[in-house]
Structures are given as structure tokens and as C-alpha cells.
Design an enzyme around this catalytic site. Structure first.
Site, PDB file in Angstrom:
ATOM      1  CB  CYS A 120      -0.922   0.097   1.221  1.00  0.00           C
ATOM      2  SG  CYS A 120      -1.996   1.513   1.142  1.00  0.00           S
ATOM      3  CB  CYS A 217      -6.842  -1.350   6.618  1.00  0.00           C
ATOM      4  SG  CYS A 217      -6.545  -1.540   4.878  1.00  0.00           S
TER       5      CYS A 217
END
Length: 380
Positions: A120, A217
């Protein structure tokens, strides 16, 4: 805490000493809110942005699990209002799904153990966001990561560990290259988490006591194996297979998917009976083609050599380095000799490491300075 000589935590000025136009990535947590506030206090022209990364965001997070919820977006907006900066939400959910979520599933299906936070940072926060920001006339991206930046003797931007060992996040930033570092700000690198929470409260930020997010997440309940089962199921070629004892070759049981296992795993093997010596078994190997999961004693997890691929260097690529490597986000540093030849990175550990899986990142350090990282392809 460690001391990092001559390191500026935020590098607040551009090459000419003038304030910069800065995008502050605001997750809705306390760290990114204080980072944005500090960048604003330093005189930068700051705009807050919240990244909408989920295609179907939940309304509320569950304790410290997950992030990217509607609640997080609202928390970020309120923090921006208190700081007094403009605020926008950028929808990067499609790119996040392609570059991070799909990569995560593909790596597990291939028997590897990825780190989605590194991916990410590489593909979203310091690539997609930075690309768009530079195109819009911004100069830098500020985040709430705990790391430090400095200009080295060769004029290149160096990244160093944070002063707070317990919060240092340089490992997950080890994928950043020189261009990305030159357009980055990490205002929290010289602070402790306790100091940041206290400052948030003094500033009137409502997120001062908000729990930190943990786990992956996009797996909000923390059940990675269950999430992979739901997403991959019997579509994966290795959806079932044997669990084999490395010592005897005996089949101890069957499993419903190699993606439910990772090297070094002890719990959840469901093999029914103990080893002859009564000691626990650990996952030693995952063979994605046949779907075989091999288990055995802890001592057979010992790794002394690593082969890394797809290196990412924060500055100039080394050829040979006596330094340290970190092999997990919250792991300790291990003394190592690192030899680089083109795209191949060979790491000889001076002491054994345990439970190291292909797909994880080996981040290389020279003292407190992050040299770069590579994806582990093989261990020995």
C-alpha cells in the site's frame, strides 16, 4: 529510544527554503491528524486528504480493527476543520483493490506470505497519491508514519528509524525510492506516541484517545484465513491437500486451503495427535501446486540465508554491506551480510531467524538508515 544524529524529522523547507504545498494524508487517526497540524504550523500550504480505499466502507470500525470506515473519514474531516485546512476525500478504491487486495490474494494462493502495508505504501500512498499530487502542483505528501528524513553527505535524502523504537515504522516504508522520499514529510519521527496523543488533546483534536488500527485494514475482523476462504474458496488450484509430517512423511490430516497457513504457524493445524516427542509442530513448507503443507519441529524453521528479488533502494544500490536486516514489521534487527548483484539480493544472517516465509520483506539497514528492501523468494 534511539538517537539519530543530524536527522530532521520533517524536512520542513524546500530546496530554496520556501514553504511547500503539502498534501496531508489523513486516515482519521491521531497520528495523521497531528502530522497534518505540524506541517501546517511549519508554514506549509497544507491540504488534508482522506483516501477512500474500500469499495464498501463500513459505518463504524470495531475497536482497533481495520480502518477506512465512514467513521474514519468523518474523524479526518473534523480534524482538518480544527487545524483550519481544506479537506477532500479521494476515491482510490479501484486502484487499492487491484494493487493491494488482488496482490494479497494472489500471493497467498501461490503459497507466499505478503505484507499488504508495504504494498500500500509503495503503490498507493507514495505512488498514486504522489503522482496525482505532483500533477496538481503539490510538492510533498505528509503522513503520520514514525520515521525520520535527513539529507546525507552525498546530497540524497536518507530515511532513518524513528527515535521511538516501539513506534518505528521504517520497515513498512522500506519500499520507497529516492524520488518518493524527496517528496515526503514524516513530522512525527522525532516524537513518542505518548507525546503525540498529549499534543492532540492540547490542540482539541477529538481523535486524541482514538485506538490505533491493527491487523490488515481490509480484513476488519482479523480472521485472515476466513477472509481468504471466502474470497478464494475452491477457485484456487490448491484449495485442498495433505498435511504431512516432515520427520516421517506420514499424512497427518487434510486441509481446506494452503492460503490458511503461513510458515512458522503453530496454532490451527488441526492434525489431531501430537508428535512422538510430545513437542508442538510448526508449518515448515507450503507447496502450492500439490497443496501439501509440511509440518515439523521448531528447530527446522531455522533460516540462515535468504534470497531476495524485486529490490527497492532508498538511494544508491549497495554491492556488499555489513549491516542488519528486519524480516517482520515488529521484528528485531539481525546482523547480516548483504550482497547485491543486479536484481538479486543475497542475505547471510549472522544468527538464525525462525519462521521466515517467502513473500515477506527483508528490509536492509546501515545503522539507523534504511538502505532498501527486497521480497524474500527463498530461504535456506
Amino acid at each position: 529510544m534511539r538517537a539519530v544524529p543530524e536527522v530532521g524529522a520533517s524536512r520542513p523547507e524546500g530546496p530554496t527554503g520556501a514553504p511547500r504545498r503539502v498534501l496531508a494524508a489523513m486516515s482519521g487517526g491521531v497520528d495523521s491528524a497531528v502530522a497534518a497540524a505540524r506541517a501546517h504550523d511549519a508554514g506549509h500550504d497544507v491540504t488534508g486528504i482522506h483516501l477512500a480505499l474500500s469499495r464498501n466502507p463500513a459505518s463504524y470500525r470495531s475497536g482497533a480493527r481495520g480502518c477506512c470506515t465512514i467513521e474514519d473519514a468523518n474523524d479526518a474531516r473534523r480534524a482538518a476543520d480544527v487545524i483550519g485546512i481544506p479537506f477532500y476525500v479521494w476515491d482510490l478504491s479501484d486502484r487499492f483493490h487491484e494493487d493491494v487486495v488482488e496482490d494479497f490474494m494472489d500471493e497467498y494462493a501461490a503459497g507466499r506470505t505478503p505484507n499488504p502495508c508495504l504494498r500500500c505504501n509503495e503503490k498507493i500512498k507514495f505512488a498514486a497519491v504522489l503522482e496525482r499530487g505532483l500533477a496538481l502542483g503539490y510538492d510533498a505528501v505528509a503522513t503520520g508514519h514514525y520515521a525520520q528524513l535527513a539529507t546525507g553527505p552525498d546530497g540524497l535524502v536518507e530515511m532513518h528509524r524513528a527515535v521511538d523504537d516501539g513506534k518505528d515504522q521504517s520497515y513498512v516504508l522500506g519500499v520507497l525510492d529516492q524520488r518518493q522520499l524527496a517528496h515526503s514529510l514524516f513530522p512525527l519521527g522525532g516524537s513518542t506516541k505518548a507525546d503525540v496523543r498529549l499534543e492532540a488533546a492540547e490542540r482539541g483534536l477529538l481523535v486524541a484517545d482514538k485506538p490505533d488500527s491493527h491487523d490488515i485494514c481490509f480484513v476488519a475482523d482479523g480472521d485472515t484465513a476466513g477472509w481468504l476462504q471466502d474470497k478464494l474458496g475452491d477457485r484456487a488450484p490448491n484449495h485442498e491437500g495433505p498435511i504431512v509430517d516432515a520427520e516421517t512423511g506420514e499424512e497427518l490430516g487434510r486441509h481446506a486451503g494452503t492460503y490458511g497457513f503461513t510458515i512458522g504457524q503453530r496454532k490451527g493445524l488441526r492434525i489431531g495427535r501430537p508428535a512422538p516427542d510430545g513437542k508442538p509442530r510448526f508449518v515448515l513448507d507450503i507447496e502450492p501446486v500439490s497443496g501439501t503443507v509440511t509440518v515439523g519441529p521448531h528447530e527446522r524453521l531455522a533460516v540462515r540465508r535468504l534470497t531476495g528479488i524485486r529490490p527497492r533502494w532508498c538511494g544508491s544500490a549497495p554491492t556488499r554491506l555489513q549491516g542488519t536486516v528486519q524480516l517482520r514489521a515488529h521484528g528485531s534487527e539481525l546482523p547480516a551480510t548483504v550482497v547485491v548483484s543486479g536484481e538479486a539480493v543475497e542475505v547471510e544472517l549472522h544468527e538464525p531467524a525462525y519462521g521466515i516465509a517467502p513473500g515477506q520483506a527483508a528490509v536492509v539497514y546501515d545503522g539507523t538508515r534504511v538502505v532498501g528492501s527486497a521480497t524474500i523468494a527463498a530461504t535456506a
